[in-house]
Design a protein around this motif. Structure first.
Motif, PDB file in Angstrom:
ATOM      1  N   GLU A 101       0.834  -1.208   0.000  1.00  0.00           N
ATOM      2  CA  GLU A 101       0.000   0.000   0.000  1.00  0.00           C
ATOM      3  C   GLU A 101       0.863   1.250   0.000  1.00  0.00           C
ATOM      4  O   GLU A 101       0.550   2.240  -0.674  1.00  0.00           O
ATOM      5  N   GLU A 102       1.966   1.207   0.733  1.00  0.00           N
ATOM      6  CA  GLU A 102       2.876   2.349   0.767  1.00  0.00           C
ATOM      7  C   GLU A 102       3.498   2.592  -0.605  1.00  0.00           C
ATOM      8  O   GLU A 102       3.802   3.731  -0.970  1.00  0.00           O
ATOM      9  N   ALA A 103       3.685   1.503  -1.376  1.00  0.00           N
ATOM     10  CA  ALA A 103       4.233   1.633  -2.725  1.00  0.00           C
ATOM     11  C   ALA A 103       3.216   2.185  -3.707  1.00  0.00           C
ATOM     12  O   ALA A 103       3.568   2.542  -4.841  1.00  0.00           O
ATOM     13  N   GLY A 104       1.944   2.251  -3.309  1.00  0.00           N
ATOM     14  CA  GLY A 104       0.956   2.945  -4.120  1.00  0.00           C
ATOM     15  C   GLY A 104       0.036   2.084  -4.953  1.00  0.00           C
ATOM     16  O   GLY A 104      -0.587   2.583  -5.892  1.00  0.00           O
ATOM     17  N   PHE A 105      -0.099   0.800  -4.597  1.00  0.00           N
ATOM     18  CA  PHE A 105      -1.063  -0.006  -5.345  1.00  0.00           C
ATOM     19  C   PHE A 105      -1.763  -0.982  -4.403  1.00  0.00           C
ATOM     20  O   PHE A 105      -1.430  -1.078  -3.218  1.00  0.00           O
ATOM     21  N   GLU A 106      -2.758  -1.692  -4.935  1.00  0.00           N
ATOM     22  CA  GLU A 106      -3.648  -2.508  -4.108  1.00  0.00           C
ATOM     23  C   GLU A 106      -2.916  -3.675  -3.469  1.00  0.00           C
ATOM     24  O   GLU A 106      -2.084  -4.327  -4.102  1.00  0.00           O
ATOM     25  N   ALA A 107      -3.255  -3.933  -2.208  1.00  0.00           N
ATOM     26  CA  ALA A 107      -2.642  -5.039  -1.465  1.00  0.00           C
ATOM     27  C   ALA A 107      -3.694  -6.041  -1.028  1.00  0.00           C
ATOM     28  O   ALA A 107      -4.810  -5.672  -0.663  1.00  0.00           O
ATOM     29  N   VAL A 108      -3.322  -7.330  -1.070  1.00  0.00           N
ATOM     30  CA  VAL A 108      -4.156  -8.407  -0.549  1.00  0.00           C
ATOM     31  C   VAL A 108      -3.275  -9.289   0.323  1.00  0.00           C
ATOM     32  O   VAL A 108      -2.182  -9.685  -0.087  1.00  0.00           O
ATOM     33  N   GLN A 109      -3.739  -9.600   1.509  1.00  0.00           N
ATOM     34  CA  GLN A 109      -3.002 -10.489   2.397  1.00  0.00           C
ATOM     35  C   GLN A 109      -3.470 -11.917   2.149  1.00  0.00           C
ATOM     36  O   GLN A 109      -4.621 -12.271   2.429  1.00  0.00           O
ATOM     37  N   ALA A 110      -2.579 -12.737   1.603  1.00  0.00           N
ATOM     38  CA  ALA A 110      -2.917 -14.120   1.272  1.00  0.00           C
ATOM     39  C   ALA A 110      -1.640 -14.934   1.177  1.00  0.00           C
ATOM     40  O   ALA A 110      -0.539 -14.397   1.057  1.00  0.00           O
ATOM     41  N   ASP A 111      -1.804 -16.256   1.211  1.00  0.00           N
ATOM     42  CA  ASP A 111      -0.682 -17.191   1.183  1.00  0.00           C
ATOM     43  C   ASP A 111      -0.806 -18.053  -0.067  1.00  0.00           C
ATOM     44  O   ASP A 111      -1.854 -18.686  -0.293  1.00  0.00           O
ATOM     45  N   VAL A 112       0.256 -18.115  -0.881  1.00  0.00           N
ATOM     46  CA  VAL A 112       0.183 -18.870  -2.138  1.00  0.00           C
ATOM     47  C   VAL A 112      -0.017 -20.359  -1.907  1.00  0.00           C
ATOM     48  O   VAL A 112      -0.454 -21.074  -2.819  1.00  0.00           O
ATOM     49  N   THR A 113       0.299 -20.852  -0.726  1.00  0.00           N
ATOM     50  CA  THR A 113       0.107 -22.283  -0.449  1.00  0.00           C
ATOM     51  C   THR A 113      -1.283 -22.590   0.084  1.00  0.00           C
ATOM     52  O   THR A 113      -1.608 -23.750   0.334  1.00  0.00           O
ATOM     53  N   ASP A 114      -2.115 -21.567   0.247  1.00  0.00           N
ATOM     54  CA  ASP A 114      -3.468 -21.726   0.796  1.00  0.00           C
ATOM     55  C   ASP A 114      -4.491 -21.268  -0.239  1.00  0.00           C
ATOM     56  O   ASP A 114      -4.716 -20.077  -0.403  1.00  0.00           O
ATOM     57  N   PRO A 115      -5.114 -22.206  -0.967  1.00  0.00           N
ATOM     58  CA  PRO A 115      -6.028 -21.812  -2.043  1.00  0.00           C
ATOM     59  C   PRO A 115      -7.210 -20.988  -1.555  1.00  0.00           C
ATOM     60  O   PRO A 115      -7.693 -20.113  -2.282  1.00  0.00           O
ATOM     61  N   GLU A 116      -7.695 -21.240  -0.346  1.00  0.00           N
ATOM     62  CA  GLU A 116      -8.830 -20.470   0.159  1.00  0.00           C
ATOM     63  C   GLU A 116      -8.453 -19.010   0.379  1.00  0.00           C
ATOM     64  O   GLU A 116      -9.234 -18.110   0.083  1.00  0.00           O
ATOM     65  N   SER A 117      -7.253 -18.760   0.871  1.00  0.00           N
ATOM     66  CA  SER A 117      -6.850 -17.372   1.080  1.00  0.00           C
ATOM     67  C   SER A 117      -6.692 -16.633  -0.247  1.00  0.00           C
ATOM     68  O   SER A 117      -6.893 -15.418  -0.324  1.00  0.00           O
ATOM     69  N   LEU A 118      -6.366 -17.370  -1.313  1.00  0.00           N
ATOM     70  CA  LEU A 118      -6.209 -16.742  -2.630  1.00  0.00           C
ATOM     71  C   LEU A 118      -7.547 -16.292  -3.210  1.00  0.00           C
ATOM     72  O   LEU A 118      -7.566 -15.532  -4.192  1.00  0.00           O
ATOM     73  N   ASP A 119      -8.647 -16.747  -2.635  1.00  0.00           N
ATOM     74  CA  ASP A 119      -9.963 -16.275  -3.079  1.00  0.00           C
ATOM     75  C   ASP A 119     -10.075 -14.754  -2.967  1.00  0.00           C
ATOM     76  O   ASP A 119     -10.850 -14.119  -3.696  1.00  0.00           O
TER      77      ASP A 119
END
Length: 301
Positions: A40-58
């Motif tokens: 977010e500080e870099a100026g674009f959209e952020a999502v907190q998720a883990d690539v090893t967790d398919p549900e979080s990637l939703d």
């Protein structure tokens, strides 16, 4: 183009800045709250998720392209396999299963997959020969990025990074103070590492890479350099005496290196960017001479 950067760290943050500056939409994905805050500080959209967790990637929106730049955090080969291979497979399956799947994937690998070439030149046509467990994992992940992605209808491209340097990662004192062990340095500035990924995304989107059956790009600057020559050049410009030099045999004789570190020390190659140049990529920092200018100025103050 809408792009999700999975593992939006050192290079990913710069890639997001470049993408948004050129009119694309970028979404950065990190596991931690601090990582999301950095995006977010870099100026674009952020999502907190883990690539090893398919549900979080939703939580990651549909995109046109994925960039997989996740890190295993410097841990061992098994941790690397969990992220680079299993995490990449998870991400591909998760996004490919959507109603509006991405068309492209760029996976960021390493020139470490080439192994030892006794100082000879390597390029995209050179067979890979990983010599450590971790570089073998990277080679497996490259196969996932091209073959498995293709099975899911996604065009995969591998970008192999040479040694990254740039803001917060110059390590200038390491070479100025010494001792410096012989060998070659293959390098690329962070800004150009991100630039090559952006270039790969554009080339995949407009068909340039597909037309020439290119699925791998070597991201390295114009001038692989001897570590001894580089250290002397840095020392001279920093107003310091030339650092102590040692041969590979002298370094190995100290007996304090792990087996993987010994294997890395014994590997020597020079990486060519001829294909990248032929395709039209223009470097912001063509060599260490331009890339280290800010670090030398800061050191000299």
């Amino acid at each position: 183009m809408q792009v999700a950067i999975l593992g939006c760290g050192y290079v990913g943050l710069e890639l997001g800045r470049q993408l948004t500056a050129t009119g694309h939409d970028a979404v950065g994905v990190r596991r931690s709250a601090d990582g999301a805050a950095a995006i977010e500080e870099a100026g674009f959209e952020a999502v907190q998720a883990d690539v090893t967790d398919p549900e979080s990637l939703d939580a990651v929106p549909d995109v046109d392209a994925l960039v997989f730049a996740a890190s295993s955090g410097g841990r061992g080969a098994e941790a690397a396999r969990h992220v680079y291979v299993e995490g990449l497979e998870t991400a591909i399956e998760q996004f490919a299963g959507r109603e509006d799947p991405p068309e492209q994937l760029v996976y960021t690998s390493s020139t470490g997959v080439y192994g030892d070439h006794d100082g000879d030149w390597v390029d995209e046509t050179t067979p890979i020969d990983p010599t450590t467990e971790k570089t073998a994992v990277l080679a497996d992940a490259e196969r996932v990025a091209t073959d498995v992605a293709d099975e899911h209808g996604i065009d995969g491209t591998v970008v192999r990074f040479a040694g990254l340097y740039g803001p917060d990662r110059y390590r200038l004192e390491r070479y100025v103070e010494g001792p410096v062990t012989e060998g070659y340095l293959n390098m690329i500035h962070r800004d150009d590492a991100a630039g090559v990924v952006r270039f790969a995304l554009d080339g995949a989107a407009d068909g340039t890479l597909a037309d020439r059956s290119i699925d791998t790009l070597l991201a390295v600057d114009d001038e692989p350099v001897s570590k001894w020559a580089f250290a002397d050049w840095l020392a001279e410009r920093c107003g310091e005496p030339a650092p102590e030099k040692r041969t590979i045999e002298e370094r190995l004789a100290a007996g304090d290196l792990s087996e993987p570190a010994e294997r890395r020390l014994r590997t020597s190659k020079r990486c060519s960017n001829d294909l990248l140049r032929e395709l039209g990529y223009e470097f912001s920092f063509p060599s260490f001479r331009e890339g280290y200018r800010d670090a030398i100025e800061a050191y000299s103050k």
